[in-house]
Design a protein around this motif. Structure first.
Motif, mmCIF file in Angstrom:
data_model
loop_
_atom_site.group_PDB
_atom_site.id
_atom_site.type_symbol
_atom_site.label_atom_id
_atom_site.label_comp_id
_atom_site.label_asym_id
_atom_site.label_seq_id
_atom_site.Cartn_x
_atom_site.Cartn_y
_atom_site.Cartn_z
ATOM 1 N N HIS A 117 0.810 -1.237 0.093
ATOM 2 C CA HIS A 117 -0.044 -0.010 0.035
ATOM 3 C C HIS A 117 0.879 1.346 -0.004
ATOM 4 N N ALA A 118 0.794 1.981 -1.073
ATOM 5 C CA ALA A 118 1.836 3.117 -1.377
ATOM 6 C C ALA A 118 1.615 4.162 -0.187
ATOM 7 N N VAL A 119 0.502 4.423 0.203
ATOM 8 C CA VAL A 119 0.284 5.572 1.344
ATOM 9 C C VAL A 119 0.965 5.137 2.743
ATOM 10 N N ARG A 120 0.853 3.937 2.994
ATOM 11 C CA ARG A 120 1.381 3.304 4.301
ATOM 12 C C ARG A 120 2.769 3.487 4.146
ATOM 13 N N ALA A 121 3.156 3.061 2.934
ATOM 14 C CA ALA A 121 4.771 2.993 2.943
ATOM 15 C C ALA A 121 5.382 4.505 3.014
ATOM 16 N N VAL A 122 4.911 5.339 2.114
ATOM 17 C CA VAL A 122 5.593 6.615 2.320
ATOM 18 C C VAL A 122 5.250 7.454 3.945
ATOM 19 N N TYR A 123 4.356 6.879 4.341
ATOM 20 C CA TYR A 123 4.075 7.618 5.869
ATOM 21 C C TYR A 123 5.110 6.869 6.765
ATOM 22 N N MET A 124 5.351 5.562 6.542
ATOM 23 C CA MET A 124 6.386 4.999 7.154
ATOM 24 C C MET A 124 7.799 5.372 6.821
ATOM 25 N N TYR A 125 8.215 5.464 5.508
ATOM 26 C CA TYR A 125 9.392 6.199 5.215
ATOM 27 C C TYR A 125 9.634 7.411 5.877
ATOM 28 N N ALA A 126 8.798 8.254 5.940
ATOM 29 C CA ALA A 126 8.867 9.697 6.620
ATOM 30 C C ALA A 126 9.202 9.435 7.971
ATOM 31 N N GLY A 127 8.625 8.624 8.873
ATOM 32 C CA GLY A 127 8.773 8.482 9.989
ATOM 33 C C GLY A 127 10.170 7.822 10.252
ATOM 34 N N MET A 128 10.866 6.908 9.237
ATOM 35 C CA MET A 128 12.141 6.538 9.303
ATOM 36 C C MET A 128 13.286 7.305 8.953
ATOM 37 N N THR A 129 12.888 8.233 8.274
ATOM 38 C CA THR A 129 13.716 9.425 7.815
ATOM 39 C C THR A 129 13.855 10.578 9.391
ATOM 40 N N ASP A 130 12.616 10.516 10.001
ATOM 41 C CA ASP A 130 13.059 11.235 11.230
ATOM 42 C C ASP A 130 13.643 10.629 12.236
ATOM 43 N N ILE A 131 13.574 9.148 12.192
ATOM 44 C CA ILE A 131 14.425 8.371 13.159
ATOM 45 C C ILE A 131 16.007 8.575 12.623
ATOM 46 N N ALA A 132 16.234 8.610 11.676
ATOM 47 C CA ALA A 132 17.598 8.753 11.044
ATOM 48 C C ALA A 132 18.230 9.911 11.494
ATOM 49 N N ALA A 133 17.320 11.136 11.308
ATOM 50 C CA ALA A 133 17.914 12.494 11.667
ATOM 51 C C ALA A 133 18.041 12.405 13.131
ATOM 52 N N ILE A 134 17.124 12.417 13.618
ATOM 53 C CA ILE A 134 16.981 12.632 15.217
ATOM 54 C C ILE A 134 17.995 11.756 15.954
ATOM 55 N N TRP A 183 7.642 13.048 2.558
ATOM 56 C CA TRP A 183 8.848 12.235 2.617
ATOM 57 C C TRP A 183 10.068 12.813 2.004
ATOM 58 N N ASN A 184 9.946 13.450 1.021
ATOM 59 C CA ASN A 184 11.161 13.804 0.195
ATOM 60 C C ASN A 184 11.349 15.327 0.873
ATOM 61 N N HIS A 185 10.723 16.070 1.556
ATOM 62 C CA HIS A 185 10.943 17.272 2.071
ATOM 63 C C HIS A 185 11.784 16.963 3.062
ATOM 64 N N ARG A 186 11.552 15.974 4.016
ATOM 65 C CA ARG A 186 12.378 15.367 4.961
ATOM 66 C C ARG A 186 13.928 15.075 4.646
ATOM 67 N N LEU A 187 13.681 14.072 3.395
ATOM 68 C CA LEU A 187 15.115 13.828 2.966
ATOM 69 C C LEU A 187 15.960 14.990 2.525
ATOM 70 N N HIS A 188 15.372 15.994 2.044
ATOM 71 C CA HIS A 188 16.118 16.938 1.684
ATOM 72 C C HIS A 188 16.718 17.922 2.775
ATOM 73 N N ASN A 189 15.821 18.210 3.876
ATOM 74 C CA ASN A 189 16.113 18.856 5.046
ATOM 75 C C ASN A 189 17.485 18.004 5.867
ATOM 76 N N LEU A 190 17.303 16.728 5.427
ATOM 77 C CA LEU A 190 18.601 15.943 6.308
ATOM 78 C C LEU A 190 20.004 15.996 5.195
ATOM 79 N N THR A 191 19.940 16.126 3.944
ATOM 80 C CA THR A 191 20.865 16.137 3.013
ATOM 81 C C THR A 191 21.127 17.411 2.158
#
Length: 635
Positions: free
Chosen positions: A263-280, A341-349
């Motif tokens: 399920h694509a929506v479930r996926a990108v919401y999860m990946y956003a959370g994973m990116t938060d964890i990677a950052a914090i 999700w992509n906004h988080r990835l840009h904020n990280l990198t």
């Protein structure tokens, strides 16, 4: 519960780059401002009335014993429509204060509070009748809380509650909604985890993870952050719970996942959370996983419109290179989640490739989900229509609402926050990521400045920025060169332009062309800036032909058309003769013409064989055929 004195926003989110708050951006853009105002003036009111008609508000009153009756609506997550409307209205309040709208939000919050149980629990259908879910696909055994987390959406409901409450608190400074969220989150902390009689489980539909993290950032309560990580750490852990499988990205531990599935929506919401964890948490395993997942998605599973999710069955990603057009799913919610999700990835990198995805998605596969009158919606966003196949939840054009109304209310929560994507900053560096007319106030590490941006983007590639620091000083500006202007459709080799455009991108300061460094897709200028300095950008636009990787079977032997950031579509309304015979020829020359009275004002692309309109505007004139990918023909 967290005491009022303890509620103060944490200054560090773990991300080295942060967005400029929409509170400090006054949008004046002729493209984006009408879209935002449409949501503010029409869509919010329209959705509130639909929620009233379908009993969304009644459910909270019934759950709280203030009204008799059974649960209303067809979905176990109907509560979230109310939350998302409040979030969108709150984003609107941040940039456009409106006392009447704020008062209305207070009344909705008071209705929500009625439906909350004394211990903080808040999912109205469970409270009303736990043995009788509104949807048959929610499994009921004993009629208890949490017994069917795969599809009950109890934790999904909580995630949207938290995200909405945080935005409402930031917009108004009021705690009425935030306290409801905190009370519910405290129940979650007491309920889920290891040991002490807690439930070892994960949510079926992700989003509680990012909601908990946002609550942590507002309250400072580390337990919320810990629970978010617990939910992510234990996905794919068969010793923790009975696995939900690939549909819910619960087939492998998240750090071992390298292909976007389910399920694509479930996926990108999860990946956003994973990116938060990677950052914090500076978690390198999480970072490695999100990088692998992003590469798989963009290199093998993304549509030319930025849409994701190829299959109606399961609203899911397909196999690598499985990108059908007529039956494409491309849920509007998935496009929105992908931007988050992509906004988080840009904020990280700070990597430009993430904003290439954001821009492509914004201008094409996201705003296509909302009609030009603000009151009709696409749930899926097809890339082709034969005028017969009812791809949009039983319709072959936009509908005025859905039993599952997640997409309309997601558009409401997202669109008013769009200006927050334009700028970001780190230290004494200002990123200009998107081009839209606005006036912004920016606080860098050592400088306070105003930025005025003037442009007709996406219809024209000229941009003028006037820089006004409070006093002369040295800082850096990074101005994004759009992917299309760098001859790159997207990162990777899923798509490519049929021919390379000569690099004619120009940047000047105070009427003098400068040889600015091109770093990672940005023009980078470090200098001593003074009040009234003017930066001008020119990204020459021309009609481009795009080809897909040969492994995308449906697009083999075909091309699509783009102009600037916009993907174009041929629609039967403009091509009534021999529509099915339309193709592209090697000798094609195109005329680009601004038509202010067509579809809200658009550039059309035409020649003797066809007339094309921006994809986002298709299906606003009734039912008819449409194509993005056209067969290549010989002269």
């Amino acid at each position: 519960m967290v005491a009022e004195a303890e509620t103060a926003e944490i200054t560090s989110t773990g991300y080295p780059i942060e967005a400029i708050n929409i509170r400090n951006i006054k949008l004046k853009d002729k493209f984006w401002l009408p879209i935002i105002e449409r949501v503010q003036q029409k869509t919010i009111e329209y959705a509130i009335e639909k929620c009233r008609e379908e009993g969304r508000f009644d459910n909270f009153l019934i759950a709280g014993g203030k009204m008799p009756g059974e649960v209303k609506g067809a979905m176990p997550f109907d509560d979230t429509d109310v939350y998302k409307i409040i979030e969108g209205a709150s984003n609107s309040l941040i940039s456009s204060p409106n006392p009447e709208l704020e008062k209305l939000m207070d009344s909705l919050v008071s209705i929500i509070k009625v439906g909350q149980e004394s211990d903080g629990y808040l999912t109205t259908w469970r409270t009303i009748n736990p043995a009788k879910p509104p949807a048959k696909w929610v499994e009921v055994k004993e009629g208890k809380r949490w017994e069917s987390l795969f599809m009950s959406h109890e934790l999904y409901n909580a995630g949207h509650l938290y995200e909405a409450a945080v935005v409402h608190f930031k917009a108004t400074g009021k705690r009425n909604f935030l306290d409801i969220a905190i009370k519910n989150a405290d129940l979650m902390v007491d309920t889920f985890g290891d040991g002490d009689g807690k439930i070892a489980a994960v949510p079926g539909h992700q989003i509680i993870e990012t909601g908990l993290i946002q609550l942590y950032q507002v309250t400072g309560k580390k337990e919320y952050m810990d629970l978010a990580k617990y939910f992510l750490d234990h996905r794919g852990d068969s010793e923790n719970h009975e696995l939900f499988g690939p549909y819910s990205q619960d087939h492998f531990p998240v750090v071992d996942q390298d292909e976007v599935v389910g399920h694509a929506v479930r996926a990108v919401y999860m990946y956003a959370g994973m990116t938060d964890i990677a950052a914090i948490e500076k978690d390198t395993a999480y970072l490695k996983a999100v990088n692998a997942l992003w590469n798989n998605m963009v290199d093998k599973k993304m549509y030319i419109t930025g849409g994701i999710g190829a299959k109606h069955d399961g609203e899911a990603f397909g196999e690598n290179y499985e990108l059908p057009n007529l039956t494409a799913y491309n849920e509007t919610c998935a496009a929105i989640g992908d931007v988050y999700w992509n906004h988080r990835l840009h904020n990280l990198t700070g990597d430009v490739k993430y904003f290439d995805v954001i821009e492509r998605t914004l201008y094409n596969g996201l705003i296509s989900g909302l009609s030009l009158d603000g009151q009709q919606f696409f749930y899926p966003n097809a890339l082709e229509s034969d005028g017969v196949y009812k791809f949009n939840q039983g319709a072959c054009t936009r509908k005025d609402w859905f039993d599952c109304s997640c997409c309309p209310t997601n558009v409401i929560r997202f669109i008013p926050a769009m200006p927050g994507l334009i700028y970001s900053k780190t230290g004494n560096t200002l990123y200009v990521n998107l081009y839209a007319s606005n006036e912004a106030t920016v606080e860098l590490k050592d400088h306070h400045l105003k930025v005025k941006q003037e442009t007709m983007y996406p219809w024209d590639g000229k941009v003028k920025l006037t820089i006004d620091p409070d006093q002369a000083g040295e800082f850096t500006m990074k101005l994004r060169i759009p992917g299309w202007a760098r001859n790159q459709v997207l990162h990777g080799n899923l798509y490519h332009f049929s021919s390379q455009m000569e690099d004619r991108n120009i940047i000047s300061v105070n009427d003098e062309q400068v040889n600015a460094k091109q770093e990672n897709g940005y023009f980078t200028i470090s200098r001593t800036w003074q009040a009234g300095d003017v930066v001008e950008l020119s990204f020459p636009m021309e009609v481009r032909k795009v080809m897909a990787n040969q492994l995308v079977e449906e697009d083999r032997g075909k091309m699509s058309l783009e102009y600037g950031p916009l993907v174009y579509a041929v629609e039967e309304m403009d091509n009534k003769i021999d529509f099915d015979q339309i193709g592209l020829y090697p000798s094609d020359r195109f005329k680009v013409e601004l038509k202010p009275d067509l579809l809200g004002g658009v550039n059309t692309v035409s020649n003797e064989h066809l007339t094309a309109i921006p994809y986002y505007a298709w299906s606003n004139r009734g039912v008819g055929k449409m194509k993005i990918w056209l067969p290549v023909k010989e002269n």
